[in-house]
Scaffold this motif. Sequence first.
Motif, PDB file in Angstrom:
ATOM      1  N   MET A  30       0.839  -1.202   0.000  1.00 44.16           N
ATOM      2  CA  MET A  30       0.000   0.000   0.000  1.00 44.16           C
ATOM      3  C   MET A  30       0.875   1.253   0.000  1.00 44.16           C
ATOM      4  O   MET A  30       1.939   1.282   0.603  1.00 44.16           O
ATOM      5  N   ILE A  31       0.425   2.283  -0.703  1.00 48.45           N
ATOM      6  CA  ILE A  31       1.166   3.536  -0.759  1.00 48.45           C
ATOM      7  C   ILE A  31       1.162   4.190   0.618  1.00 48.45           C
ATOM      8  O   ILE A  31       0.125   4.316   1.256  1.00 48.45           O
ATOM      9  N   GLN A  32       2.330   4.617   1.040  1.00 43.71           N
ATOM     10  CA  GLN A  32       2.471   5.277   2.332  1.00 43.71           C
ATOM     11  C   GLN A  32       2.804   6.750   2.108  1.00 43.71           C
ATOM     12  O   GLN A  32       3.889   7.091   1.632  1.00 43.71           O
ATOM     13  N   ARG A  46      -3.731   5.400   4.773  1.00 44.10           N
ATOM     14  CA  ARG A  46      -4.927   4.808   4.168  1.00 44.10           C
ATOM     15  C   ARG A  46      -6.119   5.724   4.325  1.00 44.10           C
ATOM     16  O   ARG A  46      -6.905   5.918   3.382  1.00 44.10           O
ATOM     17  N   THR A  47      -6.281   6.334   5.495  1.00 43.91           N
ATOM     18  CA  THR A  47      -7.415   7.229   5.742  1.00 43.91           C
ATOM     19  C   THR A  47      -7.360   8.442   4.830  1.00 43.91           C
ATOM     20  O   THR A  47      -8.377   8.828   4.230  1.00 43.91           O
ATOM     21  N   VAL A  48      -6.185   9.048   4.688  1.00 40.75           N
ATOM     22  CA  VAL A  48      -6.063  10.252   3.864  1.00 40.75           C
ATOM     23  C   VAL A  48      -6.285   9.932   2.392  1.00 40.75           C
ATOM     24  O   VAL A  48      -6.971  10.679   1.671  1.00 40.75           O
ATOM     25  N   ILE A  49      -5.751   8.822   1.917  1.00 42.91           N
ATOM     26  CA  ILE A  49      -5.918   8.463   0.500  1.00 42.91           C
ATOM     27  C   ILE A  49      -7.374   8.180   0.180  1.00 42.91           C
ATOM     28  O   ILE A  49      -7.934   8.691  -0.798  1.00 42.91           O
ATOM     29  N   VAL A  56     -12.495  10.356  -2.254  1.00 37.36           N
ATOM     30  CA  VAL A  56     -13.932  10.620  -2.140  1.00 37.36           C
ATOM     31  C   VAL A  56     -14.206  12.117  -2.119  1.00 37.36           C
ATOM     32  O   VAL A  56     -15.162  12.615  -2.729  1.00 37.36           O
ATOM     33  N   PHE A  57     -13.348  12.859  -1.433  1.00 39.03           N
ATOM     34  CA  PHE A  57     -13.511  14.318  -1.353  1.00 39.03           C
ATOM     35  C   PHE A  57     -13.428  14.954  -2.741  1.00 39.03           C
ATOM     36  O   PHE A  57     -14.226  15.834  -3.081  1.00 39.03           O
ATOM     37  N   LEU A  58     -12.484  14.527  -3.560  1.00 38.81           N
ATOM     38  CA  LEU A  58     -12.358  15.081  -4.902  1.00 38.81           C
ATOM     39  C   LEU A  58     -13.595  14.771  -5.745  1.00 38.81           C
ATOM     40  O   LEU A  58     -14.073  15.615  -6.521  1.00 38.81           O
ATOM     41  N   VAL A  71     -15.694  15.312   5.175  1.00 41.79           N
ATOM     42  CA  VAL A  71     -14.679  16.045   5.941  1.00 41.79           C
ATOM     43  C   VAL A  71     -14.787  15.713   7.434  1.00 41.79           C
ATOM     44  O   VAL A  71     -13.808  15.307   8.081  1.00 41.79           O
ATOM     45  N   PHE A  72     -15.990  15.879   7.994  1.00 39.23           N
ATOM     46  CA  PHE A  72     -16.146  15.673   9.432  1.00 39.23           C
ATOM     47  C   PHE A  72     -16.219  14.189   9.789  1.00 39.23           C
ATOM     48  O   PHE A  72     -15.919  13.825  10.934  1.00 39.23           O
ATOM     49  N   GLY A  73     -16.609  13.335   8.846  1.00 37.77           N
ATOM     50  CA  GLY A  73     -16.590  11.904   9.108  1.00 37.77           C
ATOM     51  C   GLY A  73     -15.174  11.385   9.264  1.00 37.77           C
ATOM     52  O   GLY A  73     -14.882  10.584  10.163  1.00 37.77           O
ATOM     53  N   THR A  74     -14.273  11.848   8.412  1.00 38.28           N
ATOM     54  CA  THR A  74     -12.869  11.471   8.543  1.00 38.28           C
ATOM     55  C   THR A  74     -12.272  12.038   9.832  1.00 38.28           C
ATOM     56  O   THR A  74     -11.518  11.356  10.544  1.00 38.28           O
ATOM     57  N   TYR A  75     -12.618  13.265  10.127  1.00 40.77           N
ATOM     58  CA  TYR A  75     -12.119  13.902  11.357  1.00 40.77           C
ATOM     59  C   TYR A  75     -12.610  13.168  12.607  1.00 40.77           C
ATOM     60  O   TYR A  75     -11.846  12.951  13.556  1.00 40.77           O
ATOM     61  N   SER A  76     -13.876  12.764  12.611  1.00 37.72           N
ATOM     62  CA  SER A  76     -14.443  12.160  13.815  1.00 37.72           C
ATOM     63  C   SER A  76     -13.895  10.764  14.071  1.00 37.72           C
ATOM     64  O   SER A  76     -13.752  10.346  15.231  1.00 37.72           O
ATOM     65  N   THR A  77     -13.584  10.005  13.029  1.00 36.47           N
ATOM     66  CA  THR A  77     -13.054   8.655  13.249  1.00 36.47           C
ATOM     67  C   THR A  77     -11.695   8.695  13.935  1.00 36.47           C
ATOM     68  O   THR A  77     -11.348   7.797  14.710  1.00 36.47           O
TER      69      THR A  77
END
Length: 388
Positions: A1-3, A293-296, A301-303, A328-334
């Motif tokens: 996986m890309i890091q 993984r979370t950011v990718i 999805v954001f794009l 945005v807030f779903g990623t932040y909250s996890t």
Amino acid sequence: MIQLFHDVRFDWLGNRKYFITISVILMLIGMGSAIVRQVVPGGTEAFNLGVDFKGGTVLTVKFVKQPFPSDSAVRSALEKVGIKDAVIQQNTKKPEEFLIKLAQMSGTEPTAPSATPAPATPPAPGAAPVAGKTQQQQEQAQVDPGAAKAQEALDTFGKRRNPASPTADDAYEIVSRDAVGPIAGRQLRNSAVAVTLLALVGMLMFIAFRFEWTYGAAAVIAVFHDVLVTLGVFSLMQWEISLTVIAALLTIVGFSVNDSIVIFDRIRENLKMRRRVSLYDLTNESINQTLSRTVITSGLVFLSVVALVLFGGEVLQGFSRALLIGVVFGTYSTVAIASPIMVWWQQRLDAAGGNTATVTPVTPVAAPSGTPRPRRPSRPVKAGRAAS
């Protein structure tokens, strides 16, 4: 996986107070907007409910005479007759077709002459219902004034076509008209709330079965956070809430829980391999390990959602806006809400039950210099070998 990130050592749990404070402030702003709008006399409603929930009319109009008007021209014609909150969407493949959504209007407002008969005066309390008038017909009479006003506005472009006897002077044709009464809208609203709550309960049961009930409770609290923040922004900006927005909220529920499960699964793997490390340190390490993984995933999805917001058109605006806020807030909250709540809750349960299984590793202490070392046992002598 890309890091994307290597050897991350950010202390997420150490900054949990700042994250939770930001979330509480955002939810209070949204709740304050809804309460103030509902309480202030003469103000707007807490949420700008669409035709699906408060009743109204949806018209599909087809213009048959060129040049076809633009959506701004149709909107201007509707505003001249008093319809200021209509949703107008021009068909990109058929520029002559328009979708017009009209909110429910009072039957006492003036309508175009000879467009449709005025609705009958409602009977007094206790009086017998009007003969031949069913409940559906009475609801239709409440919605028809909006359609009549829309027809008055469309008549400024020319004559309406009669499909039975079309002429060369016809300017437009009403292809279809769907009406939603107030009772049906209320039922849809109640069903939307019930579906959202059932989805949250289902997520709680699944995560509690798959992991621990503390993990499930933390994930559901984070999802509640995402939904409340999204609804707060919609109340603050007075964006319309329709069935597509409810679909977006359910999508947010699944997206946020999926991210939480990925982090929880890494926490469980680390707990199995390193039992003597504290849950606090393992959770921080697990979040940092899955950060790429979370950011990718969330970034892609954001794009896609940004493209929907920019090019999706008026009909998809509510859906795309809700998804944008939810991603945005779903990623932040996890990362910043679900995991800290889980650790805090689990530590309280362990302290109450006297569980000390997850402790920090103990550093071995060297023996004093004067202590005699144990002798190594001698090897047994094989049979038949004699001493020299």
